[in-house]
Enzyme design. Structure first.
Site, PDB file in Angstrom:
ATOM      1  N   ASN A 286       0.873  -1.165   0.000  1.00  0.00           N
ATOM      2  CA  ASN A 286       0.000   0.000   0.000  1.00  0.00           C
ATOM      3  C   ASN A 286       0.914   1.220   0.000  1.00  0.00           C
ATOM      4  O   ASN A 286       1.480   1.585   1.035  1.00  0.00           O
ATOM      5  CB  ASN A 286      -0.883  -0.043   1.260  1.00  0.00           C
ATOM      6  CG  ASN A 286      -1.847   1.114   1.325  1.00  0.00           C
ATOM      7  OD1 ASN A 286      -1.803   2.022   0.494  1.00  0.00           O
ATOM      8  ND2 ASN A 286      -2.725   1.094   2.310  1.00  0.00           N
TER       9      ASN A 286
ATOM     10  N   ARG B 203      -2.445  -2.263  -3.548  1.00  0.00           N
ATOM     11  CA  ARG B 203      -3.666  -1.492  -3.327  1.00  0.00           C
ATOM     12  C   ARG B 203      -3.605  -0.269  -4.245  1.00  0.00           C
ATOM     13  O   ARG B 203      -2.639   0.497  -4.197  1.00  0.00           O
ATOM     14  CB  ARG B 203      -3.751  -1.033  -1.880  1.00  0.00           C
ATOM     15  CG  ARG B 203      -4.973  -0.211  -1.665  1.00  0.00           C
ATOM     16  CD  ARG B 203      -5.022   0.412  -0.307  1.00  0.00           C
ATOM     17  NE  ARG B 203      -6.245   1.186  -0.204  1.00  0.00           N
ATOM     18  CZ  ARG B 203      -6.396   2.216   0.595  1.00  0.00           C
ATOM     19  NH1 ARG B 203      -5.430   2.584   1.390  1.00  0.00           N
ATOM     20  NH2 ARG B 203      -7.531   2.864   0.620  1.00  0.00           N
TER      21      ARG B 203
ATOM     22  N   HIS C 192     -13.297   2.562  -0.329  1.00  0.00           N
ATOM     23  CA  HIS C 192     -13.343   1.509   0.703  1.00  0.00           C
ATOM     24  C   HIS C 192     -13.911   0.202   0.141  1.00  0.00           C
ATOM     25  O   HIS C 192     -14.453  -0.622   0.890  1.00  0.00           O
ATOM     26  CB  HIS C 192     -14.236   1.910   1.901  1.00  0.00           C
ATOM     27  CG  HIS C 192     -13.680   3.005   2.744  1.00  0.00           C
ATOM     28  ND1 HIS C 192     -14.484   3.983   3.290  1.00  0.00           N
ATOM     29  CD2 HIS C 192     -12.433   3.281   3.166  1.00  0.00           C
ATOM     30  CE1 HIS C 192     -13.747   4.820   3.996  1.00  0.00           C
ATOM     31  NE2 HIS C 192     -12.487   4.414   3.949  1.00  0.00           N
TER      32      HIS C 192
ATOM     33  N   ARG D  68     -13.167  15.445   7.437  1.00  0.00           N
ATOM     34  CA  ARG D  68     -13.835  15.764   6.169  1.00  0.00           C
ATOM     35  C   ARG D  68     -15.318  16.037   6.410  1.00  0.00           C
ATOM     36  O   ARG D  68     -15.946  15.382   7.247  1.00  0.00           O
ATOM     37  CB  ARG D  68     -13.702  14.586   5.185  1.00  0.00           C
ATOM     38  CG  ARG D  68     -12.318  14.448   4.631  1.00  0.00           C
ATOM     39  CD  ARG D  68     -12.229  13.223   3.726  1.00  0.00           C
ATOM     40  NE  ARG D  68     -11.151  12.364   4.150  1.00  0.00           N
ATOM     41  CZ  ARG D  68     -11.058  11.079   3.853  1.00  0.00           C
ATOM     42  NH1 ARG D  68     -11.989  10.496   3.134  1.00  0.00           N
ATOM     43  NH2 ARG D  68     -10.047  10.371   4.273  1.00  0.00           N
TER      44      ARG D  68
ATOM     45  N   GLU E 246      -8.339  -5.441   4.937  1.00  0.00           N
ATOM     46  CA  GLU E 246      -8.154  -5.113   3.526  1.00  0.00           C
ATOM     47  C   GLU E 246      -6.941  -5.821   2.926  1.00  0.00           C
ATOM     48  O   GLU E 246      -6.958  -6.242   1.777  1.00  0.00           O
ATOM     49  CB  GLU E 246      -8.045  -3.602   3.349  1.00  0.00           C
ATOM     50  CG  GLU E 246      -9.377  -2.919   3.650  1.00  0.00           C
ATOM     51  CD  GLU E 246      -9.306  -1.412   3.647  1.00  0.00           C
ATOM     52  OE1 GLU E 246      -9.485  -0.830   2.583  1.00  0.00           O
ATOM     53  OE2 GLU E 246      -9.060  -0.831   4.715  1.00  0.00           O
TER      54      GLU E 246
END
Ligand code: ADP
Length: 407
Positions: free
Chosen positions: A7, A91, A180, A241, A384
């Protein structure tokens, strides 16, 4: 199959080396502060052996070389030869409209990723750098790209189009993508397993609540809608956010406060959300602690956060035309019984009954709804890296089979 999962962020590389047969993480670690003379490599082996090294690592190419070196290390490694790395799973944040599933990385795929840079200018370039570095250091190892957006690519146009001129969709690919995806896919599949029902026979709402938060409506294995949009800024309230917003607000604030595009972008991404409302923290633990001590703004942030999730439940139950299960995951979804309780209160009329005692249990995959609840509610820690490793192993196995059939 032994798969190296990578990643690659703008200044970091996170990795896990996973044996997909027994799902064992043989080693994992990260390199932070790439580009500086004080980059930090942290490496942990399955038996707990851990090392931390600080030194100059100026780019991703060198970082990948260090990751391979530490896997090979005599004292701290887990392999004797690089050929033991059978595949690499990358990823990749944004696959645009080009990828609706994981793919074997080829020159054409890399070119397509480059063409999609504009959609994820912060994320896709380091992802590509990681891929190019692996091509150099592990030239004979097959690589697979696993996209955050891919799971949502089967959304129908009525869910992915915005109410702006259609030309802008055609010209700049402005539409809902959703993110996601690997997490939503993993936890929703796991929920079906726990329910003992076929994945393609049930309706699930999946809530990934971490620093970034998103919710997805999954109809018989297909994500038919999700809260993050063109970028990961839309939808639920997040750590920093803003989530859903009247589009006039940034324009109004820019005019009032004389802000530049970059400044308003920072305001919406970094100074909003839980942090923006509370003025206390973007961390849910801190927020709940201060709320319990009587901080009114922390309570407001908590309430807005939970209310918005509840509102999406209503929307997605209608979009799905029914519901079999809800899943919570991510740092907040997995750990905060307070958030789960607030979100699930007063939904009995929809067949959703929380079991308050089960909600307090804090480990592993678990069900937190009452036995009588028509809709089952699960907490499933996301994984993940494991999804990326399994996807990679599957694609590489298929490739091997194809090649052996040909020869
Ligand atoms: P990321 O999206 O960066 O992967 P995580 O999934 O780790 O982040 O989630 C981070 C969030 O999880 C933070 O808001 C943190 O406060 C929250 N969190 C972690 N543990 C708890 C807990 N015990 N109670 C409430 N929130 C928690």
């Amino acid at each position: 199959m032994k798969v190296l999962v990578l990643n690659c962020g703008s200044s970091s590389v996170k990795y896990q080396f996973i044996n997909t047969e027994n799902k064992l993480v043989l080693s994992k670690g990260s390199i932070e502060s790439i580009g500086s003379s004080s980059a930090i490599l942290t490496h942990q082996r399955y038996d707990g052996d851990t090392i931390k090294i600080t030194g100059e690592i100026l780019d991703h190419d060198l970082a990948i070389e260090y990751v391979i070196a530490v896997l090979l290390s005599k004292n701290h490694g887990v392999i004797k030869d690089r050929s033991e790395i059978e595949a690499v799973g990358h990823r990749v944040v944004h696959g645009g409209e080009d990828f609706s599933g994981s793919v074997l990385i080829t020159d054409t795929v890399i070119q397509t990723l480059r063409e999609n840079i504009e959609l994820a200018p912060l994320h896709n370039p380091p992802n590509i750098k990681g891929i190019v570095a692996c091509l150099k250091h592990l030239p004979d190892v097959p690589m697979v790209g696993v996209f955050d957006t891919a799971f949502h690519q089967k959304m129908p146009p009525r869910a992915f189009l915005y109410g702006i001129p259609y030309l802008l969709y055609k010209r700049y690919k402005i539409r809902r993508y959703g993110f996601h995806g690997t997490s939503h896919l993993y936890v929703s599949k796991r929920a079906a397993e726990l329910l003992g029902k076929a994945y393609d026979s049930i309706k699930i709402i999946s809530c990934h609540l971490g620093n970034g938060c998103s919710i997805a409506a999954i109809d018989r294995g297909i994500s038919i809608d999700t809260s993050m949009g063109f970028t990961p800024l839309e939808g639920l309230l997040m750590g920093t956010r803003c989530g859903d917003l009247d589009p006039s607000i940034p324009l109004h604030v820019m005019a009032k406060e004389d802000l530049t595009l970059a400044e308003v972008n920072t305001m919406l991404n970094k100074h909003s959300g839980l942090m923006g409302i509370s003025g206390v923290s973007n961390d849910m633990r801190e927020l709940i602690k201060t709320m319990n001590e009587g901080n009114e703004r922390s309570r407001l942030a908590f309430e807005v956060f939970c209310y918005r999730i509840k509102k999406y439940f209503g929307a997605y139950i209608a979009a799905l035309g029914g519901l079999d299960a809800i899943v919570f995951t991510g740092g907040i979804g997995e750990n905060s019984f307070e958030v789960r309780k607030e979100v699930l209160t007063n939904l009995e009329f929809l067949g959703i009954e929380l079991d308050d005692e089960k909600n307090l249990i804090q480990n592993g995959d678990r069900i937190i709804s009452k036995d009588s609840s028509k809709v089952k509610v699960f907490v499933i820690p996301t994984n993940e890296e494991l999804v990326i490793a399994l996807e990679t192993a599957q694609i590489v196995s298929e490739l091997r089979k194809e090649m052996s059939n040909k020869s």
